[in-house]
Design an enzyme around this catalytic site. Structure first.
Site, PDB file in Angstrom:
ATOM      1  CG  HIS A   1      36.784  47.329  13.708  1.00 29.30           C
ATOM      2  ND1 HIS A   1      36.628  47.934  12.482  1.00 29.30           N
ATOM      3  CD2 HIS A   1      35.538  47.005  14.137  1.00 29.30           C
ATOM      4  CE1 HIS A   1      35.340  47.952  12.183  1.00 29.30           C
ATOM      5  NE2 HIS A   1      34.656  47.391  13.156  1.00 29.30           N
TER       6      HIS A   1
ATOM      7  CD  GLU B   1      33.809  44.782  17.513  1.00 33.74           C
ATOM      8  OE1 GLU B   1      34.428  45.855  17.387  1.00 33.74           O
ATOM      9  OE2 GLU B   1      32.647  44.610  17.076  1.00 33.74           O
TER      10      GLU B   1
ATOM     11  CB  ALA C   1      31.456  44.104  20.172  1.00 36.46           C
ATOM     12  CG  MET C   2      33.524  50.683  20.837  1.00 32.68           C
ATOM     13  SD  MET C   2      33.316  51.184  19.109  1.00 32.68           S
ATOM     14  CE  MET C   2      34.867  52.019  18.825  1.00 32.68           C
ATOM     15  CD  GLU C   3      35.744  49.670  16.114  1.00 31.13           C
ATOM     16  OE1 GLU C   3      34.686  49.122  16.481  1.00 31.13           O
ATOM     17  OE2 GLU C   3      35.810  50.524  15.224  1.00 31.13           O
ATOM     18  CG  ASN C   4      36.712  51.041  22.896  1.00 33.94           C
ATOM     19  OD1 ASN C   4      36.249  51.988  22.317  1.00 33.94           O
ATOM     20  ND2 ASN C   4      35.973  50.217  23.644  1.00 33.94           N
TER      21      ASN C   4
ATOM     22  CD  GLU D   1      32.075  49.326  11.745  1.00 32.62           C
ATOM     23  OE1 GLU D   1      32.060  48.088  11.766  1.00 32.62           O
ATOM     24  OE2 GLU D   1      32.491  50.020  12.695  1.00 32.62           O
TER      25      GLU D   1
HETATM   26 ZN   LIG Z   1      32.625  47.275  13.499  1.00 27.21          ZN
END
Ligand SMILES: [Zn+2]
Ligand SMILES: *[C@@H]1O[C@H](CO)[C@@H](O)[C@H](O)[C@H]1NC(C)=O
Ligand SMILES: *[C@@H]1O[C@H](CO)[C@@H](O)[C@H](O)[C@H]1NC(C)=O
Ligand SMILES: *[C@@H]1O[C@H](CO)[C@@H](O)[C@H](O)[C@H]1NC(C)=O
Ligand SMILES: *[C@@H]1O[C@H](CO)[C@@H](O)[C@H](O)[C@H]1NC(C)=O
Ligand SMILES: *[C@@H]1O[C@H](CO)[C@@H](O)[C@H](O)[C@H]1NC(C)=O
Length: 944
Positions: free
Chosen positions: A385, A382, A346-349, A404
């Protein structure tokens, strides 16, 4: 026992069913996988050896110009589906894209050169204007820097003046690949293809993944986390598709074949958070005022209800953080999107969070409870973040743990809030702690916050996405909270987030605000001094307590005890005895032996240190105290807190591994498991037994060892067997984990009841073609059925694998296929991994790793990896190396590994290979010293 500590793809997180410990590695591994995948980006390999730290100053952007905002236009002529391939008038897929950008920036230091990042883009038409005078400044040349800096250098005929406001515009073209970095194409199928080779069900979408340094592949930009700016984005795409980006849609215009989707300005943010998607996905909305939350996925997945669970918990988690941080979520919308192809998990854009499907989609009836837990955990990670990382960002990548470690730490509280029945905290910290301990016991580990100058090249940055950054990061923050206590900790966090909003910080800033929180709450701690000893130094200590003399001391804990180390930490210690629990942690003073008279005299029969394992250190005792603790465990284990029951096992095994105590002590600690039904102690024991298995499952120790485990696990298995036999699971979430573990251990050690149960259940499925096996139990039941079966079972599993579209089911079956003990089937399966029609390339590394974990498959896999390194290393070289070398314990294997390190291009796997070499040396010595003792112990223990 093939305990699957490796995680693949989404699965990294989502599907490791083995144990919760796997979840530990959850986020960690996910990201780890990301690092591996990134190794395949077209960045040239570093030309200097990784040990060199002297770097050209050109790796970093000069601070002479500072961006304020970007106008970005991106045009994608690609199609989401190609309907009629045979129809010559139908369009061909096009993967090129074009765009332009205008950047408003300020000059803060006189210069006639602009450096900006650009990678794999063909850039033209550079124009610079003075925004104060509207005058154009002539560009004399534009060129790419001939090094690995990925700079585009724009030389001007006249200098930009400090204090002046300017704009730079550029036009560019680029190409989309199927490569997981920057903007790329992802694919999936809709419906079931009517015949082999039928492409009419193929669907495509465009998605981005820009962390840490891939925004420069999408458009020229100042691609460093400190260069925050506002982005005004317009995506130009085909009319039937939908575009999403960080900010909400401002307006949509239809012109000819095209849709112009213009978005509102983003918040001021770092380039690595820049994201968009172009697809035909659909969404499930959540009700949460005033933020519009939508969960996007393939239309079929939305229709099947797989987005429901995520949609249900996201608002609750967001609200939890808003209250905790006392800062509202900063945008009007929050989109989450489940992608067929993404690495990491997953990526927190900001405003557009991307997930692997397995990390977001919960499939009622097919997903296990552990998967549900990992979905909640990843979403919580996420969302954290959005504050830690997006709102307040690290100054540079060496401080990566700030976002992180923190997101990992805090996510567990959010999950505990929305899913209290998961009882997350213990298991979460247990797994993070043990994961960090393991890698941080090697001299090849690295400090949590390495010096900035060591982290300059792409490769250095990517290699920081590891267990140290995630798990150790989370654990040291937990230790800080324990020392400061929650009110001071939370107050510190709130001040940090408030004061550094839309800006950048480093660990000194965090400690500064934590100190304020501590002072305001009368906690007498020198936060920076305390924390620096944990973040700036490699490793962690073992504390030794002698309850006879009252002496207590610390020493750097390393598996390889021959390394000399004089590191010293600020160690907070909390102790308990039968009658006493220290109310707060007391710092161990320097390295001097210290007499804790009062504690020792009050301790009675035994003393236990590091209560609830809030400290990041191991504890050793004098033999008398160990003996007293073991007696307590065997007579009434409930007096010892659950976390410590787990940690006593882990400490004893690892102290033995480091040759600080006898291995028989470690084995003795497992005796109480005979009556243990809680998950964590078992999980810890199995994790540690795994090492002994790997070292000895090719020797005569194997038989007696299996007999011992079988007898230990019998009670646990029987405790659940009424449910298991009827494919039911207990109500309690932790008990469900225990049940799953019971099946795993019992079947793996050959307990006849378990083996018969697995065969029966799987046989019913084969006979009736209806699968009644509970999702929690599928992973190990399938595996056992294939392991104890033959060609028929294997072929059945393979046909099921090909016919299911269910991500979790596919994962269980992929694993089960690797459980066979038949060499020819394993060889066939290895062959399949090279054929993308049979096994998707992203899954190949996971399968080879899984095969390499078994005695039967390990040599096959090792040869296979070397023969097909280029193909396989695209899917996660670190995971592969870790798996295939985990059994290495002979001189011959060491030599092979060293030759491999010398002959192959390892990319980002280089550190893992070095760690494997170090570990193999340790193993060789350990095996030769311990084999006889272990054999005797198991024989004695199982004789009666
Ligand atoms: Zn992360
Ligand atoms: C982006 O939009 C904001 C708000 O409308 C505007 O102030 C800014 O100048 C725009 N940036 C560029 C580069 O056009
Ligand atoms: C080819 O495809 C176009 C667009 O889908 C369609 O209008 C046309 O009728 C097709 N031609 C033939 C010969 O099938
Ligand atoms: C699509 O590609 C094929 C093969 O390259 C070519 O023959 C055909 O003319 C192309 N069709 C269009 C519409 O461009
Ligand atoms: C950028 O592209 C858009 C859309 O094609 C166009 O309207 C705009 O004029 C271009 N801007 C520059 C500076 O080239
Ligand atoms: C503990 O202290 C006692 C008394 O000083 C000493 O005899 C004993 O050897 C010590 N034990 C260990 C393991 O160091």
């Amino acid at each position: 026992m093939a305990k699957d500590t490796h995680i693949s793809k989404a699965i990294a997180i989502a599907f490791v069913v083995l144990t919760i410990s796997a979840i530990a590695g959850l986020i960690t591994m996910i990201i780890l996988y990301k690092a591996q995948i990134s190794a395949m980006n077209p960045t040239p390999p570093p030309t200097v050896p990784s040990t060199t730290t002297v770097l050209p100053p050109t790796m970093r952007l000069p601070r002479s110009v500072i961006p304020e905002s970007y106008e970005v236009f991106l045009r994608f002529p690609f199609y989401t589906k190609i309907l009629e391939v045979v129809n010559v008038t139908s369009p061909n897929q096009t993967t090129n894209f074009s765009g332009n950008t205008t950047i408003h920036f300020q000059c803060v230091q006189r210069t006639s050169t602009i450096y900006i990042h650009s990678m794999e883009l063909e850039v033209s038409e550079a124009k610079v204007f003075n925004r104060n005078t509207d005058g154009e400044i002539q560009v004399s040349s534009m060129s790419s820097h001939e090094d690995h800096s990925e700079f585009l250098v724009i030389e001007l005929n006249e200098a930009l003046e400090s204090g002046g406001n300017y704009s730079l515009s550029l036009v560019f073209v680029g190409e989309l690949y199927h490569n997981f970095d920057g903007a790329y194409i992802s694919s999936y199928t809709e419906g079931v293809p009517s015949h082999e080779g039928d492409k009419s069900a193929d669907r495509f979408l465009i998605i981005t993944n820009n962390e840490p340094i891939y925004a420069r592949n999408v458009f020229p930009c100042f691609d460093e986390p400190e260069m925050k700016a506002v982005f005004n984005v317009t995506i130009i795409h085909r009319r039937q598709t939908t575009a999403l980006a960080n900010a909400p849609v401002d307006k949509i215009q239809l012109i000819d074949d095209w849709k112009y989707t213009r978005f509102h300005s983003t918040p001021k943010m770092s380039t690595y958070l820049f994201a968009f998607a172009v697809s035909e996905f659909e969404a499930t909305a959540s009700s949460y005022e005033p933020v519009v939350i939508k969960t996007y996925a393939r239309p079929e997945a939305v229709a099947a209800g797989h987005t429901k669970y995520a949609a249900e918990i996201t608002g609750k988690i967001l609200s939890f953080y808003e209250n905790l941080f006392e800062i509202k979520y900063m945008q009007q919308k929050l989109d989450q999107i489940a992608l067929p192809d993404l690495s990491p998990a997953a990526m927190e854009n900001w405003g557009l969070i991307t997930y692997q499907e397995g990390a977001l989609l919960y499939e009622e009836g097919a997903s296990s409870s552990l998967q549900k837990e990992s979905i909640a955990t990843i979403i919580a990670h996420e969302l954290a973040h959005q504050w830690f990382g997006n709102l307040v960002t690290m100054k540079w990548w060496n401080q990566l743990f700030l976002k992180e470690g923190f997101a990992t730490y805090i996510s567990c509280f959010a999950v505990d809030h929305v899913e209290p029945s998961f009882n997350m905290k213990d298991s979460f910290f247990a797994s993070e702690l043990q994961a960090a301990f393991e890698v941080d016991s090697l001299t090849s580990s690295h400090p949590l916050v390495p010096p900035e100058e060591d982290i300059q090249r792409t490769y250095d940055i990517i290699s920081l996405y590891d267990i140290i950054t995630y798990s150790k990061g989370a654990i040291v923050l937990r230790m800080l909270e324990d020392v400061l206590e929650a009110p001071a900790f939370i107050q510190g966090i709130r001040m940090y987030l408030r004061d550094l909003s839309y800006a950048n910080g480093d660990q000194n800033d965090l400690w500064h605000y934590m100190q304020k929180g501590a002072d305001a709450n009368n906690r007498q701690v020198d936060v920076a001094k305390f924390m620096d000893s944990w973040t700036k130094q490699i490793g962690y200590p073992v504390i030794t307590i002698n309850t006879t003399s009252g002496e207590i001391s610390q020493k750097h804990f390393l598996f390889n005890d021959s390394s000399q180390s004089s590191l010293v930490w600020d160690v907070p210690i909390r102790v308990m005895s039968k009658t006493f629990l220290s109310p707060k942690p007391v710092f161990l003073k320097t390295s001097q032996p210290e007499i804790w008279d009062e504690l020792i005299s009050s301790s009675g029969d035994w003393l236990l240190a590091n209560v609830n394992c809030t400290g990041y250190y191991r504890v050793n005792y004098n033999p008398e105290n160990w003996e007293a603790l073991l007696t307590q465990l065997e007579t009434n284990r409930s007096l010892i807190p659950l976390m410590n029951r787990m940690q006593l096992i882990d400490d004893a095994f690892n102290l033995a591994r480091a040759k600080i105590v006898n291995v028989t002590l470690a084995l003795n600690v497992t005796r109480f498991l005979y009556n243990e039904t809680d998950f964590h102690p078992w999980d810890s024991a199995m994790r540690n037994f795994q090492y002994i298995y790997l070292m000895f499952d090719r020797t005569e120790v194997y038989g007696p060892m299996q007999t011992y485990l079988r007898s230990q696990v019998r009670n646990l298995y029987m405790f659940f067997s009424n449910s298991t036999d009827h494919s039911q699971v207990p109500v309690d979430h932790m008990q469900q984990q225990s049940q799953t573990l019971a099946v795993q251990v019992a079947c793996n050690s050959g307990l006849p009841d378990c083996v018969a149960m697995a065969k029966r259940m799987f046989g019913l499925w084969m006979k009736d073609n209806t699968n009644i096996i509970h999702p929690n139990l599928r992973h190990w039941i399938y595996c056992e059925a294939v392991a104890s079966g033959g060609k028929e079972e294997w072929d059945f599993a393979w046909s099921q694998y090909q016919s299911t579209n269910d991500t979790s089911e596919k994962y269980h079956l992929r694993h089960a296929l690797s459980c066979t003990k038949k060499i020819w089937l394993l060889n066939r399966y290895l062959g399949y991994t090279l054929d993308p029609e049979k096994i998707q390339q992203v899954d190949a590394a996971e399968i080879v790793s899984s095969i390499s974990k078994s005695v039967a498959g390990q040599v096959l896999a090792w040869n296979f990896i070397r023969a097909h390194w280029d193909y396989l290393s695209h899917g996660g070289p670190a995971v592969l190396i870790h798996a295939v070398t985990s059994r290495f314990s002979t001189q011959f294997e060491l030599q092979e590994l060293e030759r491999f390190a010398a002959d192959y291009h390892l990319g980002s796997a280089e550190r893992v290979v070095q760690q494997a070499i170090e570990q193999t040396r340790v193993n060789i010595q350990w095996v030769s010293e311990h084999k006889d003792v272990l054999l005797q112990w198991f024989e004695r223990e199982t004789a009666s």
